[in-house]
Write a protein that holds these residues in place. Structure first.
Motif, short mmCIF file in Angstrom:
data_model
loop_
_atom_site.label_atom_id
_atom_site.label_comp_id
_atom_site.label_asym_id
_atom_site.label_seq_id
_atom_site.Cartn_x
_atom_site.Cartn_y
_atom_site.Cartn_z
N ASN A 297 0.97 -1.34 -0.03
CA ASN A 297 -0.02 -0.24 -0.24
C ASN A 297 1.08 1.08 0.09
OD1 ASN A 297 -1.58 2.12 0.87
ND2 ASN A 297 -3.16 0.84 1.56
N ASN B 234 11.17 0.22 2.49
CA ASN B 234 10.06 -0.51 2.77
C ASN B 234 9.21 -1.19 1.57
OD1 ASN B 234 9.14 -0.33 5.71
ND2 ASN B 234 10.34 1.51 5.13
N ASP C 213 3.68 6.99 5.09
CA ASP C 213 3.94 7.04 6.52
C ASP C 213 5.06 6.68 7.07
OD1 ASP C 213 0.84 7.56 6.47
OD2 ASP C 213 0.44 5.55 7.25
N LYS C 214 5.80 5.79 6.41
CA LYS C 214 7.14 5.63 7.04
C LYS C 214 8.22 6.71 6.68
CE LYS C 214 6.52 0.92 7.99
NZ LYS C 214 6.46 0.43 9.14
N TYR D 249 0.28 4.23 0.93
CA TYR D 249 0.04 5.17 1.85
C TYR D 249 0.88 4.67 2.90
CZ TYR D 249 -4.08 7.56 -0.33
OH TYR D 249 -4.73 8.34 -1.09
N ASP D 250 1.06 3.48 3.13
CA ASP D 250 1.67 2.90 4.57
C ASP D 250 3.10 3.15 4.03
OD1 ASP D 250 -0.54 1.84 5.36
OD2 ASP D 250 -0.20 -0.46 4.50
#
Length: 138
Positions: free
Chosen positions: A61, A110, A67-68, A63-64
């Motif tokens: 995702n 990530n 976020d990182k 968005y995830d």
């Protein structure tokens, strides 16, 4: 509001008693804070806004991963604001550019296949703050 406007507001309005003592104090502190927005080494404080757009595949995702990248900014200790399309930071140029690089690296770490990063820089030799741009809207 620039420094001269703040000085006028404080000295001009206080002269005619159109502001409270608390308002006078707030205006004075803002004017003093904004007079010299350089750090101890004489480097100006600047604003950098950036947006990372990670390219992901499979079940990842985006968005995830974003976020990182934002977590890198949060952990850096610089003043920042997260918006719906970008994150704006305030600090020394080299430090902020390094944070942008770390955020990109974090996206790759990530799972992003690649990252497009859009950067905006507001530089003024005397320094610039986030609050001078947005405080009148809050």
């Amino acid at each position: 509001m620039d420094v001269e406007e703040k000085k006028f507001l404080f000295f001009g309005l206080a002269k005619f008693k159109k502001v409270t003592v608390i308002q006078q104090l707030i205006l004075t502190l803002q004017a003093l804070k904004d007079i010299n927005m350089n750090n101890e080494n004489g480097n100006p404080i600047i604003s950098v806004a950036f947006q990372v757009i990670p390219k992901v595949s499979g079940s990842l995702n985006a968005y995830d991963i974003v976020d990182k990248a934002i977590k890198i900014v949060q952990d850096s200790g610089v003043k920042f604001e997260v918006g719906p399309m970008e994150t704006t930071m305030e600090g020394q140029q080299d430090e902020l550019f390094n944070i942008v690089k770390q955020a990109q690296d974090e996206c790759i770490k990530n799972g992003a296949l690649e990252v497009m990063t859009f950067v905006k820089i507001h530089y003024r030799p005397s320094g610039v703050t986030i609050s001078e741009k947005v405080s009148k809207y809050r």
